[in-house]
Design an enzyme around this catalytic site. Structure first.
Site, PDB file in Angstrom:
ATOM      1  N   GLY A  14       0.812  -1.209   0.000  1.00 45.80           N
ATOM      2  CA  GLY A  14       0.000   0.000   0.000  1.00 45.80           C
ATOM      3  C   GLY A  14       0.846   1.259   0.000  1.00 45.80           C
ATOM      4  N   ASP A 116       6.095  -6.139   5.873  1.00 43.07           N
ATOM      5  CA  ASP A 116       6.585  -7.504   6.104  1.00 43.07           C
ATOM      6  C   ASP A 116       6.254  -8.448   4.955  1.00 43.07           C
ATOM      7  OD1 ASP A 116       3.879  -7.420   6.658  1.00 43.07           O
ATOM      8  OD2 ASP A 116       4.006  -8.562   8.524  1.00 43.07           O
ATOM      9  N   SER A 118       5.610  -7.728   1.676  1.00 46.02           N
ATOM     10  CA  SER A 118       6.386  -7.379   0.485  1.00 46.02           C
ATOM     11  C   SER A 118       7.846  -7.782   0.637  1.00 46.02           C
ATOM     12  CB  SER A 118       6.303  -5.874   0.231  1.00 46.02           C
ATOM     13  OG  SER A 118       4.985  -5.475  -0.047  1.00 46.02           O
ATOM     14  N   ILE A 140       1.891   1.770   7.376  1.00 44.19           N
ATOM     15  CA  ILE A 140       1.182   2.689   8.264  1.00 44.19           C
ATOM     16  C   ILE A 140       0.757   1.978   9.541  1.00 44.19           C
ATOM     17  CG2 ILE A 140       0.365   4.090   6.327  1.00 44.19           C
ATOM     18  CD1 ILE A 140      -2.454   2.964   6.866  1.00 44.19           C
ATOM     19  N   ASP A 141       0.695   0.641   9.529  1.00 42.62           N
ATOM     20  CA  ASP A 141       0.320  -0.099  10.740  1.00 42.62           C
ATOM     21  C   ASP A 141       1.427  -0.105  11.787  1.00 42.62           C
ATOM     22  OD1 ASP A 141      -2.153  -0.685   9.705  1.00 42.62           O
ATOM     23  OD2 ASP A 141      -1.615  -2.687   9.020  1.00 42.62           O
ATOM     24  N   GLY A 184      -5.804  -0.393  10.476  1.00 43.43           N
ATOM     25  CA  GLY A 184      -5.095  -1.204  11.457  1.00 43.43           C
ATOM     26  C   GLY A 184      -5.438  -2.651  11.188  1.00 43.43           C
ATOM     27  N   ARG A 277     -22.924   8.725  15.209  1.00 46.17           N
ATOM     28  CA  ARG A 277     -22.532   8.837  13.815  1.00 46.17           C
ATOM     29  C   ARG A 277     -21.160   8.196  13.617  1.00 46.17           C
ATOM     30  NH1 ARG A 277     -27.073  10.040  13.799  1.00 46.17           N
ATOM     31  NH2 ARG A 277     -28.133  11.821  12.796  1.00 46.17           N
ATOM     32  N   HIS A 283      -8.738   5.239   3.028  1.00 51.50           N
ATOM     33  CA  HIS A 283      -7.473   5.562   2.370  1.00 51.50           C
ATOM     34  C   HIS A 283      -7.046   7.016   2.541  1.00 51.50           C
ATOM     35  CE1 HIS A 283      -8.340   1.670   0.571  1.00 51.50           C
ATOM     36  NE2 HIS A 283      -7.054   1.600   0.294  1.00 51.50           N
ATOM     37  N   ARG A 286      -3.692   7.176   3.997  1.00 53.60           N
ATOM     38  CA  ARG A 286      -2.529   6.869   3.158  1.00 53.60           C
ATOM     39  C   ARG A 286      -2.111   8.055   2.297  1.00 53.60           C
ATOM     40  NH1 ARG A 286      -0.981   1.752   3.173  1.00 53.60           N
ATOM     41  NH2 ARG A 286      -2.407   0.081   3.765  1.00 53.60           N
TER      42      ARG A 286
END
Length: 382
Positions: A14, A116, A118, A140-141, A184, A277, A283, A286
């Site tokens: 990603g 990890d 990739s 991002i995690d 996440g 709400r 995304h 990202r």
């Protein structure tokens, strides 16, 4: 290997903030060594194409990209080369074609920027194809244990924190419970970091069990003390109370996380009648301009990874520890999965601030523990 003359770089998995900063730093550092840099397009798919899809990167090409979101090289998170999906539904091993693409470019080394999954694939290709591989951590995690921060994590946290800042005012204006669902995949680092920074009152992460009744108790206590709104942050991989993951299948047949925020909203509304709400960032976490910190570590990683190549140190990943860049074996890096632990500083911080993060209690020694035997609150949510 003698002095390297040509190296490649690809971004995989990603996208996230800071990828272009890595590419820029690699090109600028390589120029000091008089090394050519080939930017491989769309990760391993570029190596699979014939002719190989790659471009020579010079200072003009990378000028100004420090602040760009995404990746100018393109990326993919599909198409495992060892089980590559074909149009007829079959899968075949196309790894040798990718390996040949590396050698067709005449590369002396390859820089892989990824998480990890990739990096595990790239390392297998490198071992099979006699590549010289070095790696930069990107996720991002932030679940790679060998590095304190990965490229893209802080940008994602900043976006989620800004979303909470914005939701805070509309929640207060309408006396609502606002739920923010963040990314996440398996770990709750974004949720707990943004939740604390953004003043959330409930933070739910995959690592810590929770109770709807206790969530509602937290919200009810705020109402009874005159605070007419609440903010909840939930990581997308949080399960229902019964342990079921909340997922959906898209038109391509892919099963993805998404919907835990609405599940919580429905339960909270039923339980206590609160107007609730949901906002799912998806995304947005990202994309956009990378944070200052992501630009910094991306730049530091880009310089250091070229230095590793010149030193002849391969099968290594750069990492950020104790305010400096180190390098570790790729195998060790991808083996060290980093979830949020009960005794993490941020968990203790959240508990100390009175944020509900699950069924936790802190003992007299300051140790945080999960306690499934906590008293059931007076609010009963069937």
């Amino acid at each position: 290997m003698g002095k390297p003359k040509r190296i490649g770089i690809l971004t995989s998995g990603g996208d996230c903030g800071g990828l272009n900063a890595v590419t820029r730093a690699v090109v600028r550092r390589a120029q000091a060594y008089d090394i050519e840099v080939m930017g491989i397009q769309d990760s391993t798919l570029g190596l699979l194409s014939r002719p190989v899809r790659a471009e020579l990167l010079d200072l003009k090409r990378v000028s100004g990209i420090l602040r760009y979101g995404g990746t100018i090289l393109g990326t993919t998170n599909k198409g495992n080369p060892f089980a590559f999906p074909m149009p007829d539904g079959s899968v075949i091993d196309r790894s040798q074609e990718i390996i040949d693409g590396y050698h067709e470019l005449g590369l002396d080394a390859l820089i892989g920027v990824g998480g990890d999954g990739s990096l595990a694939i790239l390392r297998k290709l490198a071992q099979q194809g006699n590549w010289n591989l070095v790696a930069v951590p990107k996720t991002i995690d932030n679940d790679l244990g060998a590095t304190e921060s990965s490229v893209g994590f802080i940008t994602a946290v900043n976006v989620a924190t800004e979303a909470l800042d914005r939701l805070n005012y509309t929640a207060a204006s309408h006396s609502r419970v606002m739920i923010l669902e963040v990314m996440g995949r398996d770990a709750g680092h974004i949720a707990i970091s943004a939740g604390i920074a953004g003043g959330a009152h409930v933070i739910l992460i995959p690592e810590i069990p929770y109770s709807i009744a206790r969530v509602c108790q937290t919200l009810d206590e705020r109402q009874r003390t005159g605070r007419n709104f609440s903010l909840i942050v939930v990581a997308e991989a949080v399960k229902t109370e019964t342990g079921e993951p909340v997922k959906f299948t898209n038109s391509l047949g892919q099963t993805l996380y998404g919907g835990i925020g609405q599940y919580l909203a429905d339960r909270i509304s039923t339980c206590m009648g609160a107007e609730t709400r949901v906002t799912s960032l998806g995304h947005l976490q990202r994309g956009g301009t990378p944070s200052a910190f992501d630009r910094l570590i991306a730049s530091a990683f880009g310089v250091s990874v070229v230095d590793l190549i010149v030193q002849g140190k391969f099968d290594r990943m750069v990492a950020w520890q104790n305010r400096e860049v180190i390098d570790v074996p790729i195998a060790d890096a991808i083996a060290q999965y980093r979830a949020v632990e009960l005794d993490d500083t941020l968990v203790k911080t959240a508990v100390g601030l009175g944020i509900y993060v699950g069924d936790l209690e802190t003992d007299n020694n300051g140790k945080t523990n999960y306690n499934q035997n906590l008293a059931i609150p007076s609010i009963a949510c069937a």
